[in-house]
Design a protein around this motif. Structure first.
Motif, PDB file in Angstrom:
ATOM      1  N   GLU A  55       0.836  -1.206   0.000  1.00  0.00           N
ATOM      2  CA  GLU A  55       0.000   0.000   0.000  1.00  0.00           C
ATOM      3  C   GLU A  55       0.868   1.253   0.000  1.00  0.00           C
ATOM      4  N   LEU A  56       1.919   1.267   0.817  1.00  0.00           N
ATOM      5  CA  LEU A  56       2.819   2.426   0.852  1.00  0.00           C
ATOM      6  C   LEU A  56       3.592   2.561  -0.453  1.00  0.00           C
ATOM      7  N   GLN A  57       3.968   1.445  -1.046  1.00  0.00           N
ATOM      8  CA  GLN A  57       4.667   1.507  -2.333  1.00  0.00           C
ATOM      9  C   GLN A  57       3.756   2.080  -3.416  1.00  0.00           C
ATOM     10  N   ALA A  58       2.495   1.659  -3.418  1.00  0.00           N
ATOM     11  CA  ALA A  58       1.544   2.182  -4.411  1.00  0.00           C
ATOM     12  C   ALA A  58       1.336   3.678  -4.210  1.00  0.00           C
ATOM     13  N   MET A  59       1.236   4.098  -2.957  1.00  0.00           N
ATOM     14  CA  MET A  59       1.059   5.527  -2.681  1.00  0.00           C
ATOM     15  C   MET A  59       2.296   6.322  -3.096  1.00  0.00           C
ATOM     16  N   ALA A  60       3.485   5.746  -2.923  1.00  0.00           N
ATOM     17  CA  ALA A  60       4.718   6.426  -3.334  1.00  0.00           C
ATOM     18  C   ALA A  60       4.748   6.598  -4.851  1.00  0.00           C
ATOM     19  N   ALA A 110      -1.417  21.720  -9.242  1.00  0.00           N
ATOM     20  CA  ALA A 110      -0.781  20.399  -9.373  1.00  0.00           C
ATOM     21  C   ALA A 110       0.201  20.160  -8.236  1.00  0.00           C
ATOM     22  N   ARG A 111       0.954  21.196  -7.856  1.00  0.00           N
ATOM     23  CA  ARG A 111       1.891  21.052  -6.729  1.00  0.00           C
ATOM     24  C   ARG A 111       1.143  20.819  -5.419  1.00  0.00           C
ATOM     25  N   ALA A 112       0.031  21.522  -5.251  1.00  0.00           N
ATOM     26  CA  ALA A 112      -0.765  21.332  -4.026  1.00  0.00           C
ATOM     27  C   ALA A 112      -1.324  19.914  -3.960  1.00  0.00           C
ATOM     28  N   ARG A 113      -1.788  19.395  -5.095  1.00  0.00           N
ATOM     29  CA  ARG A 113      -2.292  18.023  -5.125  1.00  0.00           C
ATOM     30  C   ARG A 113      -1.180  17.026  -4.799  1.00  0.00           C
ATOM     31  N   THR A 114       0.023  17.294  -5.305  1.00  0.00           N
ATOM     32  CA  THR A 114       1.164  16.435  -4.979  1.00  0.00           C
ATOM     33  C   THR A 114       1.447  16.491  -3.485  1.00  0.00           C
ATOM     34  N   GLY A 115       1.393  17.690  -2.911  1.00  0.00           N
ATOM     35  CA  GLY A 115       1.614  17.842  -1.477  1.00  0.00           C
ATOM     36  C   GLY A 115       0.579  17.091  -0.656  1.00  0.00           C
ATOM     37  N   VAL A 116      -0.682  17.136  -1.106  1.00  0.00           N
ATOM     38  CA  VAL A 116      -1.751  16.410  -0.407  1.00  0.00           C
ATOM     39  C   VAL A 116      -1.497  14.907  -0.479  1.00  0.00           C
ATOM     40  N   ALA A 117      -1.150  14.413  -1.666  1.00  0.00           N
ATOM     41  CA  ALA A 117      -0.885  12.975  -1.820  1.00  0.00           C
ATOM     42  C   ALA A 117       0.314  12.554  -0.977  1.00  0.00           C
ATOM     43  N   ASP A 118       1.334  13.400  -0.924  1.00  0.00           N
ATOM     44  CA  ASP A 118       2.514  13.091  -0.115  1.00  0.00           C
ATOM     45  C   ASP A 118       2.157  13.057   1.374  1.00  0.00           C
ATOM     46  N   ALA A 119       1.348  14.013   1.814  1.00  0.00           N
ATOM     47  CA  ALA A 119       0.921  14.039   3.220  1.00  0.00           C
ATOM     48  C   ALA A 119       0.051  12.828   3.546  1.00  0.00           C
ATOM     49  N   GLU A 120      -0.814  12.436   2.608  1.00  0.00           N
ATOM     50  CA  GLU A 120      -1.644  11.243   2.828  1.00  0.00           C
ATOM     51  C   GLU A 120      -0.776   9.999   2.946  1.00  0.00           C
ATOM     52  N   GLN A 121       0.267   9.923   2.127  1.00  0.00           N
ATOM     53  CA  GLN A 121       1.166   8.767   2.201  1.00  0.00           C
ATOM     54  C   GLN A 121       1.884   8.736   3.544  1.00  0.00           C
ATOM     55  N   ARG A 122       2.383   9.890   3.994  1.00  0.00           N
ATOM     56  CA  ARG A 122       3.071   9.932   5.289  1.00  0.00           C
ATOM     57  C   ARG A 122       2.121   9.595   6.427  1.00  0.00           C
ATOM     58  N   ALA A 123       0.873  10.096   6.355  1.00  0.00           N
ATOM     59  CA  ALA A 123      -0.112   9.796   7.403  1.00  0.00           C
ATOM     60  C   ALA A 123      -0.433   8.304   7.435  1.00  0.00           C
ATOM     61  N   ARG A 124      -0.597   7.703   6.261  1.00  0.00           N
ATOM     62  CA  ARG A 124      -0.884   6.272   6.214  1.00  0.00           C
ATOM     63  C   ARG A 124       0.318   5.466   6.715  1.00  0.00           C
ATOM     64  N   ALA A 125       1.520   5.933   6.402  1.00  0.00           N
ATOM     65  CA  ALA A 125       2.719   5.254   6.896  1.00  0.00           C
ATOM     66  C   ALA A 125       2.753   5.293   8.423  1.00  0.00           C
ATOM     67  N   LEU A 126       2.381   6.437   9.005  1.00  0.00           N
ATOM     68  CA  LEU A 126       2.352   6.535  10.473  1.00  0.00           C
ATOM     69  C   LEU A 126       1.279   5.626  11.068  1.00  0.00           C
ATOM     70  N   GLU A 127       0.117   5.555  10.412  1.00  0.00           N
ATOM     71  CA  GLU A 127      -0.944   4.658  10.898  1.00  0.00           C
ATOM     72  C   GLU A 127      -0.465   3.200  10.865  1.00  0.00           C
ATOM     73  N   LEU A 128       0.120   2.816   9.741  1.00  0.00           N
ATOM     74  CA  LEU A 128       0.619   1.441   9.616  1.00  0.00           C
ATOM     75  C   LEU A 128       1.767   1.179  10.590  1.00  0.00           C
ATOM     76  N   MET A 129       2.592   2.213  10.820  1.00  0.00           N
ATOM     77  CA  MET A 129       3.687   2.068  11.780  1.00  0.00           C
ATOM     78  C   MET A 129       3.131   1.809  13.179  1.00  0.00           C
ATOM     79  N   ALA A 130       2.071   2.533  13.545  1.00  0.00           N
ATOM     80  CA  ALA A 130       1.459   2.324  14.859  1.00  0.00           C
ATOM     81  C   ALA A 130       0.871   0.918  14.969  1.00  0.00           C
ATOM     82  N   LEU A 131       0.198   0.466  13.916  1.00  0.00           N
ATOM     83  CA  LEU A 131      -0.348  -0.899  13.924  1.00  0.00           C
ATOM     84  C   LEU A 131       0.765  -1.939  14.044  1.00  0.00           C
ATOM     85  N   ALA A 132       1.841  -1.727  13.290  1.00  0.00           N
ATOM     86  CA  ALA A 132       2.958  -2.679  13.314  1.00  0.00           C
ATOM     87  C   ALA A 132       3.632  -2.686  14.685  1.00  0.00           C
TER      88      ALA A 132
END
Length: 197
Positions: A28-33, A97-119
């Protein structure tokens, strides 16, 4: 053969190993990256001019012998069109387009933190169950010795039967706890494997 991390340890042997494995291997994190990379690649074209248009029109085509050959028609008109957006619109499109990239990057980092907490929670439960099971194994072996001693003392007539039965009941309860810890360890291991991908 056992898979090893870059430092030579088994993946998941330490909490740092779990963290690095999660970032490297979670699909999931790879796909988001990859999604963030694709959005970054769209930033430059977002500010580009729209594609030009070329229009060709044939006039005075003979209705008895219709053809699309430009030499057999009365007239051919070629028209080239290019749209030019108003001042600042291309910059705004690039900023969006840059703002959308920033949003996607923030979503990826947030999901990484969620998965990190679960792990991390799964790892801690796994570690706790493993350590508790190991400690319980030592206690069970000691309790088995106590049960043997109580049974031998009962057979000798030194202690009543209750001491031997008490030791057997305690041993049975500890076996039950060992099974519960083993189950907890397997469940936590499965959760950890699911998060790590």
């Amino acid at each position: 053969m056992c898979i090893r991390d870059s430092d030579g340890s088994v993946p998941g042997a330490t909490l740092d190993g779990v963290r690095s494995r999660l970032i490297e291997a979670n699909p999931e994190l790879q796909a988001m990256a990859f999604e963030v990379q694709a959005m970054r690649a769209r930033e430059v074209p977002a500010a580009a001019l729209p594609d030009p248009m070329l229009e060709i029109e044939w006039r005075d085509i003979d209705s008895n012998d219709p053809t699309l050959d430009p030499s057999d028609v009365g007239a051919t008109r070629y028209q080239f069109q290019q749209r030019f957006p108003l001042w600042g619109k291309r910059g705004l499109a690039r900023d969006v387009a840059r703002a959308r990239t920033g949003v996607a990057d923030a979503e990826q980092r947030a999901r990484a933190l969620e998965l990190m907490a679960l792990a991390e929670r799964a790892y801690v439960r796994y570690w706790h169950a493993n350590v508790a099971s190991t400690a319980l194994e030592r206690i069970i072996s000691l309790m088995a010795e106590i049960e043997k001693l109580a049974t031998a003392r009962y057979r000798s007539g030194i202690v009543p039967m209750q001491d031997s039965l008490k030791a057997q009941v305690e041993l049975t309860l500890m076996e039950h706890d060992r099974i519960a810890f083993d189950t907890q360890r397997r469940v936590a291991g499965a959760e950890l494997n699911a998060v790590l991908g």
